[in-house]
Write an enzyme that holds these catalytic residues in place. Structure first.
Site, PDB file in Angstrom:
ATOM      1  N   ASN A 127       0.873  -1.167   0.000  1.00 41.87           N
ATOM      2  CA  ASN A 127       0.000   0.000   0.000  1.00 41.87           C
ATOM      3  C   ASN A 127       0.916   1.224   0.000  1.00 41.87           C
ATOM      4  O   ASN A 127       1.542   1.528   1.009  1.00 41.87           O
ATOM      5  CB  ASN A 127      -0.885  -0.038   1.264  1.00 41.87           C
ATOM      6  CG  ASN A 127      -1.761   1.187   1.382  1.00 41.87           C
ATOM      7  OD1 ASN A 127      -1.806   2.027   0.493  1.00 41.87           O
ATOM      8  ND2 ASN A 127      -2.465   1.293   2.507  1.00 41.87           N
ATOM      9  N   LEU A 128       0.985   1.899  -1.143  1.00 37.74           N
ATOM     10  CA  LEU A 128       1.936   3.015  -1.271  1.00 37.74           C
ATOM     11  C   LEU A 128       1.396   4.312  -0.667  1.00 37.74           C
ATOM     12  O   LEU A 128       2.123   5.311  -0.571  1.00 37.74           O
ATOM     13  CB  LEU A 128       2.318   3.213  -2.749  1.00 37.74           C
ATOM     14  CG  LEU A 128       2.943   1.987  -3.435  1.00 37.74           C
ATOM     15  CD1 LEU A 128       3.305   2.308  -4.886  1.00 37.74           C
ATOM     16  CD2 LEU A 128       4.186   1.487  -2.693  1.00 37.74           C
ATOM     17  N   LYS A 129       0.124   4.297  -0.273  1.00 41.08           N
ATOM     18  CA  LYS A 129      -0.503   5.459   0.391  1.00 41.08           C
ATOM     19  C   LYS A 129      -0.262   6.740  -0.421  1.00 41.08           C
ATOM     20  O   LYS A 129      -0.347   6.707  -1.635  1.00 41.08           O
ATOM     21  CB  LYS A 129      -0.015   5.565   1.836  1.00 41.08           C
ATOM     22  CG  LYS A 129      -0.224   4.247   2.585  1.00 41.08           C
ATOM     23  CD  LYS A 129      -0.050   4.360   4.069  1.00 41.08           C
ATOM     24  CE  LYS A 129      -0.258   2.984   4.697  1.00 41.08           C
ATOM     25  NZ  LYS A 129      -0.220   3.019   6.159  1.00 41.08           N
ATOM     26  N   SER A 135       3.033  -2.541  10.401  1.00 41.28           N
ATOM     27  CA  SER A 135       4.465  -2.568  10.710  1.00 41.28           C
ATOM     28  C   SER A 135       5.154  -3.875  10.328  1.00 41.28           C
ATOM     29  O   SER A 135       6.020  -4.361  11.060  1.00 41.28           O
ATOM     30  CB  SER A 135       4.699  -2.236  12.188  1.00 41.28           C
ATOM     31  OG  SER A 135       4.307  -0.895  12.440  1.00 41.28           O
ATOM     32  N   GLU A 137      -7.009   4.036   7.629  1.00 38.98           N
ATOM     33  CA  GLU A 137      -6.877   5.485   7.391  1.00 38.98           C
ATOM     34  C   GLU A 137      -8.144   6.043   6.746  1.00 38.98           C
ATOM     35  O   GLU A 137      -8.535   7.180   7.004  1.00 38.98           O
ATOM     36  CB  GLU A 137      -5.619   5.761   6.551  1.00 38.98           C
ATOM     37  CG  GLU A 137      -4.371   5.639   7.417  1.00 38.98           C
ATOM     38  CD  GLU A 137      -3.127   5.141   6.713  1.00 38.98           C
ATOM     39  OE1 GLU A 137      -3.050   5.188   5.477  1.00 38.98           O
ATOM     40  OE2 GLU A 137      -2.210   4.684   7.427  1.00 38.98           O
ATOM     41  N   HIS A 140      -9.645   0.431   4.642  1.00 35.03           N
ATOM     42  CA  HIS A 140      -8.357   0.658   5.307  1.00 35.03           C
ATOM     43  C   HIS A 140      -8.570   1.582   6.505  1.00 35.03           C
ATOM     44  O   HIS A 140      -9.386   2.498   6.452  1.00 35.03           O
ATOM     45  CB  HIS A 140      -7.349   1.266   4.332  1.00 35.03           C
ATOM     46  CG  HIS A 140      -5.976   1.335   4.913  1.00 35.03           C
ATOM     47  ND1 HIS A 140      -5.569   2.384   5.713  1.00 35.03           N
ATOM     48  CD2 HIS A 140      -4.945   0.460   4.864  1.00 35.03           C
ATOM     49  CE1 HIS A 140      -4.329   2.143   6.116  1.00 35.03           C
ATOM     50  NE2 HIS A 140      -3.929   0.984   5.618  1.00 35.03           N
ATOM     51  N   GLU A 184      -5.500  -5.666  10.161  1.00 35.21           N
ATOM     52  CA  GLU A 184      -4.487  -4.657  10.467  1.00 35.21           C
ATOM     53  C   GLU A 184      -4.872  -3.913  11.745  1.00 35.21           C
ATOM     54  O   GLU A 184      -5.737  -3.021  11.705  1.00 35.21           O
ATOM     55  CB  GLU A 184      -4.397  -3.637   9.327  1.00 35.21           C
ATOM     56  CG  GLU A 184      -4.041  -4.227   7.982  1.00 35.21           C
ATOM     57  CD  GLU A 184      -3.517  -3.144   7.037  1.00 35.21           C
ATOM     58  OE1 GLU A 184      -2.340  -3.246   6.677  1.00 35.21           O
ATOM     59  OE2 GLU A 184      -4.266  -2.231   6.705  1.00 35.21           O
ATOM     60  N   GLY A 201       2.031   1.819  10.806  1.00 33.52           N
ATOM     61  CA  GLY A 201       2.978   2.930  10.717  1.00 33.52           C
ATOM     62  C   GLY A 201       3.647   3.298  12.034  1.00 33.52           C
ATOM     63  O   GLY A 201       4.281   4.343  12.149  1.00 33.52           O
TER      64      GLY A 201
HETATM   65  P1  PGA Z   1       2.573  -0.006   7.705  1.00 33.72           P
HETATM   66  O1  PGA Z   1       1.160   0.192   6.980  1.00 33.72           O
HETATM   67  O2  PGA Z   1       3.217  -1.191   7.082  1.00 33.72           O
HETATM   68  O3  PGA Z   1       3.312   1.277   7.439  1.00 33.72           O
HETATM   69  O4  PGA Z   1       2.290  -0.211   9.145  1.00 33.72           O
HETATM   70  C1  PGA Z   1       0.360  -0.914   6.682  1.00 33.72           C
HETATM   71  C2  PGA Z   1      -0.923  -0.479   6.053  1.00 33.72           C
HETATM   72  O5  PGA Z   1      -1.403   0.618   6.366  1.00 33.72           O
HETATM   73  O6  PGA Z   1      -1.501  -1.195   5.227  1.00 33.72           O
END
Ligand code: PGA
Length: 236
Positions: free
Chosen positions: A6-8, A193, A90, A88, A157, A163
């Site tokens: 996931n490149l966000k 993470s 976020e 997700h 997750e 993150g």
């Molecule tokens: P992260 O993000 O690996 O930076 O914890 C994972 C995600 O949001 O899918």
């Protein structure tokens, strides 16, 4: 196994294309048989002739129309995108997407046959409240979702692990995954993470069918190592 990045809100289109080309080259030259997914930022979608599956991080449940700032089906079709990330943390927590909206997105893209990576996971307060309350919270995120959909992939997750560099213990991951497998037989990824240093252990757990990686996936070399781990585990 399924290894997803996931490149966000990172990488321009040019950078994304270079990244996908690097992964594609790795996958081809190492005869990788794992399913590799990449979710670029919306404006970095492009025509990628590649073995990597490119998906969208988000889209509104519409073909097109008056939904300022959103992508619709036409924008995905332009690049033959048939894979979407829904739910997700976020999107749920920063952008306030409700379960009701997520179900609408899910059904809209399910009816179109999209591969859907549907994310679930608890915030820290729910984890600290004990297993029962935590599982109740996660169960509510399955409400309205067709858990038998053939193109469904689920990603567990924990919000507090995304993150942050924090992860549940391996036992905890396996424990939650085993409970979630009761709810759906769909492939179940772990995210939060995952790094090159812990990916192998996570991928080796029972009921873990892959990983969804954010920050660490921004280093193509690291992400390729994780793909390699999955390949090695499956070869053994
Ligand atoms: P992260 O993000 O690996 O930076 O914890 C994972 C995600 O949001 O899918």
């Amino acid at each position: 196994m399924i290894i997803a990045a996931n490149l966000k809100t990172n990488f321009t289109r040019k950078e994304t294309n270079a990244y996908i080309a690097e992964l594609d080259n790795f996958v081809k030259s190492n005869s990788v048989s794992q399913e590799v997914l990449v979710f670029p930022a919306p404006s970095s979608l492009d025509d990628n002739a590649t073995d990597i599956v490119v998906g969208t991080q988000n889209a509104y449940p519409t073909k097109e129309g008056a939904f300022t700032g959103e992508l619709g089906l036409v924008h995905l079709e332009e690049f033959s995108i048939k894979t979407i990330l829904i739910g997700h943390s976020e999107r749920r927590h920063i952008f306030g997407e409700t379960q009701e909206l997520l179900v609408k997105k899910f059904n809209f893209y399910k009816d179109l046959g999209f591969k859907i990576v549907y994310c679930v996971g608890e915030p820290l307060a729910k984890r600290e409240a004990g297993k029962e309350e935590m599982m109740e919270y996660i169960s509510a995120q399955y409400e309205g979702i067709d858990t038998e959909y053939e193109n469904l992939i689920i990603a567990y997750e924990p919000v507090w692990a995304i993150g942050t560099g924090l992860t549940p213990t391996l036992e905890d991951i396996e424990d939650v995954h085993t409970a979630l497998k009761e709810k759906s037989k769909a492939p179940l990824l772990y995210g939060g993470s995952v790094k090159v240093t812990n990916a192998k252990e996570v991928l080796s757990l029972n009921n873990v069918d892959g990983i969804l990686v954010g920050s660490a996936a921004l280093y193509a070399e690291h992400f390729c190592s994780m793909i390699q781990f999955a390949q090695e585990i499956e070869n053994n």
